[in-house]
Write an enzyme that holds these catalytic residues in place. Structure first.
Site, PDB file in Angstrom:
ATOM      1  N   GLY A  11      29.078  56.826  33.906  1.00  0.00           N
ATOM      2  CA  GLY A  11      28.137  56.446  34.958  1.00  0.00           C
ATOM      3  C   GLY A  11      27.210  57.572  35.376  1.00  0.00           C
ATOM      4  CG  ASN A  12      28.415  61.770  34.874  1.00  0.00           C
ATOM      5  OD1 ASN A  12      28.747  61.052  33.936  1.00  0.00           O
ATOM      6  ND2 ASN A  12      28.607  63.065  34.882  1.00  0.00           N
ATOM      7  CE  LYS A 130      34.482  46.803  37.826  1.00  0.00           C
ATOM      8  NZ  LYS A 130      35.156  48.097  37.645  1.00  0.00           N
ATOM      9  CE  LYS A 215      31.708  53.857  30.859  1.00  0.00           C
ATOM     10  NZ  LYS A 215      31.872  55.182  30.230  1.00  0.00           N
ATOM     11  CE  LYS A 277      35.386  57.668  32.259  1.00  0.00           C
ATOM     12  NZ  LYS A 277      35.312  56.482  33.116  1.00  0.00           N
TER      13      LYS A 277
END
Length: 311
Positions: A11-12, A130, A215, A277
Protein backbone atom coordinates in the site's frame (compact mmCIF):
# COMPACT_ATOMS: atom_id res chain seq x y z
CA UNK A 1 16.72 -18.04 -19.93
CA UNK A 2 15.94 -14.73 -18.25
CA UNK A 3 14.69 -14.89 -14.69
CA UNK A 4 11.02 -14.07 -14.13
CA UNK A 5 10.07 -12.21 -10.94
CA UNK A 6 6.66 -11.25 -9.60
CA UNK A 7 6.68 -8.19 -7.35
CA UNK A 8 3.63 -7.29 -5.25
CA UNK A 9 3.59 -3.57 -4.43
CA UNK A 10 2.40 -2.78 -0.90
CA UNK A 11 0.00 0.00 0.00
CA UNK A 12 2.82 2.43 0.76
CA UNK A 13 3.95 2.15 -2.87
CA UNK A 14 1.01 4.44 -3.64
CA UNK A 15 -0.15 6.14 -0.47
CA UNK A 16 1.77 6.66 2.76
CA UNK A 17 0.75 7.37 6.32
CA UNK A 18 -0.28 10.97 6.89
CA UNK A 19 -0.82 11.77 3.22
CA UNK A 20 -4.11 13.02 1.79
CA UNK A 21 -3.98 10.84 -1.30
CA UNK A 22 -3.67 13.55 -3.93
CA UNK A 23 -2.70 12.56 -7.45
CA UNK A 24 0.64 14.31 -7.00
CA UNK A 25 1.42 12.40 -3.80
CA UNK A 26 0.53 9.05 -5.32
CA UNK A 27 2.48 9.73 -8.52
CA UNK A 28 5.60 10.58 -6.50
CA UNK A 29 5.24 7.46 -4.35
CA UNK A 30 4.84 5.28 -7.42
CA UNK A 31 7.84 6.93 -9.08
CA UNK A 32 9.98 6.23 -5.99
CA UNK A 33 8.88 2.58 -5.89
CA UNK A 34 9.48 2.13 -9.61
CA UNK A 35 12.99 3.56 -9.18
CA UNK A 36 13.67 0.78 -6.67
CA UNK A 37 13.07 -1.79 -9.45
CA UNK A 38 16.17 -0.60 -11.28
CA UNK A 39 18.35 -3.56 -10.12
CA UNK A 40 15.90 -5.95 -11.82
CA UNK A 41 15.86 -3.86 -14.99
CA UNK A 42 19.65 -3.68 -15.15
CA UNK A 43 19.88 -7.45 -14.70
CA UNK A 44 17.34 -7.87 -17.51
CA UNK A 45 14.73 -9.68 -15.44
CA UNK A 46 11.29 -10.30 -16.88
CA UNK A 47 8.83 -8.62 -14.50
CA UNK A 48 5.20 -8.96 -13.48
CA UNK A 49 3.81 -6.45 -10.96
CA UNK A 50 0.81 -6.77 -8.66
CA UNK A 51 -0.44 -4.01 -6.39
CA UNK A 52 -2.95 -3.07 -3.72
CA UNK A 53 -5.85 -0.65 -4.16
CA UNK A 54 -7.43 -0.42 -0.69
CA UNK A 55 -7.24 3.35 -0.13
CA UNK A 56 -8.06 4.11 -3.76
CA UNK A 57 -11.14 1.92 -3.99
CA UNK A 58 -12.22 3.23 -0.58
CA UNK A 59 -12.04 6.79 -1.91
CA UNK A 60 -14.07 5.80 -4.98
CA UNK A 61 -16.76 4.31 -2.73
CA UNK A 62 -16.88 7.53 -0.70
CA UNK A 63 -17.11 9.55 -3.93
CA UNK A 64 -19.96 7.28 -5.01
CA UNK A 65 -21.80 7.90 -1.76
CA UNK A 66 -21.39 11.67 -2.19
CA UNK A 67 -22.48 11.47 -5.83
CA UNK A 68 -25.69 9.68 -4.91
CA UNK A 69 -26.81 12.89 -3.17
CA UNK A 70 -26.69 14.54 -6.61
CA UNK A 71 -28.60 11.71 -8.27
CA UNK A 72 -25.55 9.93 -9.76
CA UNK A 73 -25.96 6.14 -9.45
CA UNK A 74 -23.29 4.42 -7.36
CA UNK A 75 -21.26 1.68 -9.02
CA UNK A 76 -20.85 -1.78 -7.43
CA UNK A 77 -17.54 -2.79 -5.89
CA UNK A 78 -16.35 -4.93 -8.79
CA UNK A 79 -16.71 -1.94 -11.13
CA UNK A 80 -14.90 0.30 -8.61
CA UNK A 81 -12.12 -2.29 -8.49
CA UNK A 82 -11.81 -2.23 -12.27
CA UNK A 83 -11.70 1.58 -12.20
CA UNK A 84 -8.85 1.68 -9.68
CA UNK A 85 -6.93 -1.08 -11.47
CA UNK A 86 -6.82 1.14 -14.53
CA UNK A 87 -5.95 4.24 -12.49
CA UNK A 88 -3.08 2.64 -10.58
CA UNK A 89 -1.81 0.74 -13.61
CA UNK A 90 -1.59 4.04 -15.47
CA UNK A 91 0.44 5.55 -12.61
CA UNK A 92 2.80 2.57 -12.54
CA UNK A 93 3.24 2.79 -16.31
CA UNK A 94 4.21 6.47 -16.00
CA UNK A 95 6.59 5.76 -13.11
CA UNK A 96 8.32 2.90 -14.91
CA UNK A 97 8.49 4.85 -18.16
CA UNK A 98 10.47 7.57 -16.38
CA UNK A 99 13.00 5.03 -15.10
CA UNK A 100 13.28 3.26 -18.45
CA UNK A 101 13.87 6.51 -20.34
CA UNK A 102 16.47 7.72 -17.81
CA UNK A 103 18.35 4.44 -18.04
CA UNK A 104 17.92 4.14 -21.84
CA UNK A 105 16.22 0.76 -21.46
CA UNK A 106 13.68 -0.25 -24.11
CA UNK A 107 10.80 -2.15 -22.49
CA UNK A 108 7.03 -2.00 -22.91
CA UNK A 109 4.86 -1.61 -19.80
CA UNK A 110 1.37 -3.08 -20.16
CA UNK A 111 -1.50 -2.97 -17.66
CA UNK A 112 -4.12 -5.73 -17.81
CA UNK A 113 -7.39 -5.09 -16.01
CA UNK A 114 -7.69 -8.56 -14.54
CA UNK A 115 -10.62 -10.63 -13.34
CA UNK A 116 -9.92 -13.17 -10.59
CA UNK A 117 -12.34 -16.06 -10.16
CA UNK A 118 -13.58 -16.96 -6.69
CA UNK A 119 -15.79 -19.84 -5.59
CA UNK A 120 -19.43 -18.77 -5.28
CA UNK A 121 -19.70 -21.23 -2.37
CA UNK A 122 -16.66 -19.87 -0.51
CA UNK A 123 -17.67 -19.79 3.19
CA UNK A 124 -16.43 -16.19 3.47
CA UNK A 125 -19.56 -15.08 1.60
CA UNK A 126 -21.58 -16.28 4.61
CA UNK A 127 -19.45 -14.27 7.03
CA UNK A 128 -18.33 -10.99 5.42
CA UNK A 129 -15.74 -9.19 7.56
CA UNK A 130 -13.89 -6.74 5.28
CA UNK A 131 -15.04 -3.13 5.98
CA UNK A 132 -15.30 -0.89 2.91
CA UNK A 133 -16.53 2.59 2.07
CA UNK A 134 -17.82 5.43 4.27
CA UNK A 135 -19.08 5.39 7.86
CA UNK A 136 -22.81 5.67 8.55
CA UNK A 137 -25.07 6.12 11.53
CA UNK A 138 -26.94 3.06 12.79
CA UNK A 139 -30.15 4.37 11.21
CA UNK A 140 -28.50 4.93 7.83
CA UNK A 141 -26.83 1.51 7.91
CA UNK A 142 -30.13 -0.21 8.74
CA UNK A 143 -31.85 1.62 5.89
CA UNK A 144 -29.15 0.70 3.36
CA UNK A 145 -29.14 -2.90 4.57
CA UNK A 146 -32.93 -3.15 4.11
CA UNK A 147 -32.72 -1.56 0.67
CA UNK A 148 -29.74 -3.46 -0.76
CA UNK A 149 -29.31 -6.60 1.34
CA UNK A 150 -25.73 -5.61 2.16
CA UNK A 151 -24.28 -6.30 5.62
CA UNK A 152 -23.18 -3.45 7.90
CA UNK A 153 -21.19 -3.77 11.11
CA UNK A 154 -20.21 -1.32 13.81
CA UNK A 155 -16.66 -0.02 13.72
CA UNK A 156 -14.72 -1.28 16.79
CA UNK A 157 -13.33 2.24 17.35
CA UNK A 158 -16.80 3.74 17.54
CA UNK A 159 -16.62 5.75 14.30
CA UNK A 160 -19.95 4.49 13.01
CA UNK A 161 -21.21 1.62 10.87
CA UNK A 162 -19.60 0.38 7.65
CA UNK A 163 -20.50 -2.02 4.92
CA UNK A 164 -18.60 -5.31 5.14
CA UNK A 165 -17.91 -7.68 2.26
CA UNK A 166 -16.40 -11.12 1.90
CA UNK A 167 -12.72 -11.83 1.30
CA UNK A 168 -12.82 -15.14 -0.61
CA UNK A 169 -9.77 -17.05 -1.80
CA UNK A 170 -8.79 -16.73 -5.46
CA UNK A 171 -9.24 -19.93 -7.46
CA UNK A 172 -8.40 -18.73 -10.98
CA UNK A 173 -6.67 -15.84 -12.76
CA UNK A 174 -8.19 -14.76 -16.07
CA UNK A 175 -5.75 -14.46 -19.00
CA UNK A 176 -2.83 -15.65 -16.88
CA UNK A 177 -1.44 -17.52 -19.91
CA UNK A 178 -1.34 -14.20 -21.78
CA UNK A 179 0.44 -12.59 -18.80
CA UNK A 180 3.12 -15.28 -19.02
CA UNK A 181 3.53 -14.96 -22.77
CA UNK A 182 3.83 -11.18 -22.66
CA UNK A 183 6.28 -11.31 -19.74
CA UNK A 184 8.41 -13.97 -21.44
CA UNK A 185 8.62 -11.64 -24.45
CA UNK A 186 10.23 -9.00 -22.21
CA UNK A 187 7.20 -6.81 -21.52
CA UNK A 188 6.62 -5.57 -17.98
CA UNK A 189 3.08 -6.55 -17.01
CA UNK A 190 0.89 -4.98 -14.32
CA UNK A 191 -1.88 -7.39 -13.34
CA UNK A 192 -4.19 -8.62 -10.51
CA UNK A 193 -4.40 -5.06 -9.19
CA UNK A 194 -6.01 -4.94 -5.77
CA UNK A 195 -6.19 -8.74 -5.84
CA UNK A 196 -8.15 -8.61 -9.09
CA UNK A 197 -11.78 -7.94 -9.91
CA UNK A 198 -13.70 -10.68 -8.04
CA UNK A 199 -15.97 -12.71 -10.30
CA UNK A 200 -17.85 -15.96 -9.93
CA UNK A 201 -18.53 -18.37 -12.76
CA UNK A 202 -21.85 -19.93 -13.74
CA UNK A 203 -22.08 -22.04 -16.90
CA UNK A 204 -18.87 -20.48 -18.18
CA UNK A 205 -20.16 -16.92 -17.75
CA UNK A 206 -18.53 -14.51 -15.28
CA UNK A 207 -20.46 -12.27 -12.89
CA UNK A 208 -18.89 -9.59 -10.70
CA UNK A 209 -19.41 -9.89 -6.96
CA UNK A 210 -19.03 -7.55 -3.98
CA UNK A 211 -15.84 -8.84 -2.41
CA UNK A 212 -12.19 -8.05 -1.71
CA UNK A 213 -9.43 -10.49 -2.70
CA UNK A 214 -6.13 -10.36 -0.85
CA UNK A 215 -3.65 -8.85 -3.33
CA UNK A 216 -0.63 -10.77 -2.02
CA UNK A 217 -2.49 -14.08 -2.36
CA UNK A 218 -3.58 -13.20 -5.90
CA UNK A 219 -0.01 -12.17 -6.77
CA UNK A 220 1.33 -15.44 -5.32
CA UNK A 221 -1.16 -17.45 -7.38
CA UNK A 222 -0.12 -15.51 -10.49
CA UNK A 223 3.55 -16.19 -9.70
CA UNK A 224 2.83 -19.91 -9.39
CA UNK A 225 0.82 -20.12 -12.60
CA UNK A 226 3.38 -18.27 -14.74
CA UNK A 227 6.32 -20.22 -13.33
CA UNK A 228 8.07 -17.28 -11.64
CA UNK A 229 11.58 -17.85 -10.34
CA UNK A 230 11.26 -15.25 -7.56
CA UNK A 231 8.38 -13.68 -5.65
CA UNK A 232 8.74 -10.39 -3.76
CA UNK A 233 6.20 -8.79 -1.43
CA UNK A 234 6.95 -5.13 -0.75
CA UNK A 235 5.88 -3.62 2.56
CA UNK A 236 6.88 -0.74 4.85
CA UNK A 237 9.46 -2.62 6.94
CA UNK A 238 12.81 -4.04 5.71
CA UNK A 239 12.26 -7.43 7.35
CA UNK A 240 9.59 -9.48 9.07
CA UNK A 241 9.72 -9.47 12.88
CA UNK A 242 8.51 -11.73 15.63
CA UNK A 243 7.52 -10.06 18.91
CA UNK A 244 7.15 -6.90 16.79
CA UNK A 245 7.56 -3.63 18.75
CA UNK A 246 8.25 -5.50 21.98
CA UNK A 247 11.45 -5.53 24.00
CA UNK A 248 12.39 -8.92 22.60
CA UNK A 249 11.50 -8.21 18.96
CA UNK A 250 13.63 -10.10 16.45
CA UNK A 251 14.15 -9.53 12.73
CA UNK A 252 13.96 -12.69 10.64
CA UNK A 253 16.57 -13.18 7.91
CA UNK A 254 15.73 -16.63 6.53
CA UNK A 255 12.96 -18.93 7.74
CA UNK A 256 11.56 -22.20 6.49
CA UNK A 257 7.95 -22.80 5.57
CA UNK A 258 7.56 -24.84 8.76
CA UNK A 259 8.91 -21.98 10.87
CA UNK A 260 6.64 -19.48 9.11
CA UNK A 261 3.60 -21.66 9.85
CA UNK A 262 4.68 -22.00 13.48
CA UNK A 263 5.03 -18.23 13.90
CA UNK A 264 1.60 -17.77 12.30
CA UNK A 265 0.06 -20.27 14.71
CA UNK A 266 1.71 -18.51 17.65
CA UNK A 267 0.09 -15.22 16.62
CA UNK A 268 3.24 -13.26 15.79
CA UNK A 269 1.69 -11.72 12.66
CA UNK A 270 -1.45 -9.58 12.67
CA UNK A 271 -4.28 -10.37 10.26
CA UNK A 272 -4.56 -6.86 8.85
CA UNK A 273 -0.87 -6.58 8.14
CA UNK A 274 1.82 -9.27 7.98
CA UNK A 275 -0.15 -12.53 8.30
CA UNK A 276 -1.59 -12.45 4.74
CA UNK A 277 1.88 -11.72 3.35
CA UNK A 278 3.36 -14.71 5.17
CA UNK A 279 0.56 -16.97 3.90
CA UNK A 280 1.07 -15.77 0.33
CA UNK A 281 4.83 -16.35 0.57
CA UNK A 282 4.29 -19.84 2.00
CA UNK A 283 1.84 -20.67 -0.80
CA UNK A 284 4.43 -19.72 -3.44
CA UNK A 285 7.32 -21.56 -1.81
CA UNK A 286 5.34 -24.76 -1.23
CA UNK A 287 4.09 -24.79 -4.83
CA UNK A 288 7.38 -23.94 -6.58
CA UNK A 289 10.29 -24.70 -4.27
CA UNK A 290 11.66 -21.20 -4.97
CA UNK A 291 12.16 -18.62 -2.23
CA UNK A 292 9.83 -15.71 -1.49
CA UNK A 293 11.12 -12.42 -0.10
CA UNK A 294 9.27 -9.87 2.03
CA UNK A 295 11.02 -6.51 2.24
CA UNK A 296 10.90 -2.76 1.77
CA UNK A 297 11.14 -1.38 -1.78
CA UNK A 298 14.30 0.61 -1.07
CA UNK A 299 16.15 -2.57 -0.07
CA UNK A 300 15.66 -4.42 -3.36
CA UNK A 301 19.18 -3.68 -4.60
CA UNK A 302 20.68 -5.59 -1.65
CA UNK A 303 21.13 -9.32 -2.44
CA UNK A 304 20.60 -10.11 1.26
CA UNK A 305 17.51 -7.94 1.62
CA UNK A 306 14.39 -8.78 3.52
CA UNK A 307 13.06 -11.92 5.11
CA UNK A 308 13.43 -14.97 2.89
CA UNK A 309 10.98 -17.87 3.17
CA UNK A 310 12.52 -21.11 1.90
CA UNK A 311 11.25 -24.65 1.59
Amino acid sequence: MKKLAVIAFGGNALLRSGQKGTCEEQMQNVADTCQSLLPFLKQDYNLVIGHGNGPQVGNVLIQNAAGEQAGIPAMPMDVCGAETQGQIGYMIELGLNRVLVQEKIQRNVITLVTQVVVDKDDPMFQNPTKPVGPYYTKEQADAYAAETGAVYKEDPKGRGWRKVVASPKPVGIQNVDIVKRLADEGNIIVTVGGGGIPVIERDGIHYGVEAVIDKDLASAMTAIKIGADEFYILTDVPKVYINFRKENEKALDTITVAEAKQYLAEGHFTEGSMAPKIRAAVLFVEATGHEAIITEATKLGDPTCGTRIVK
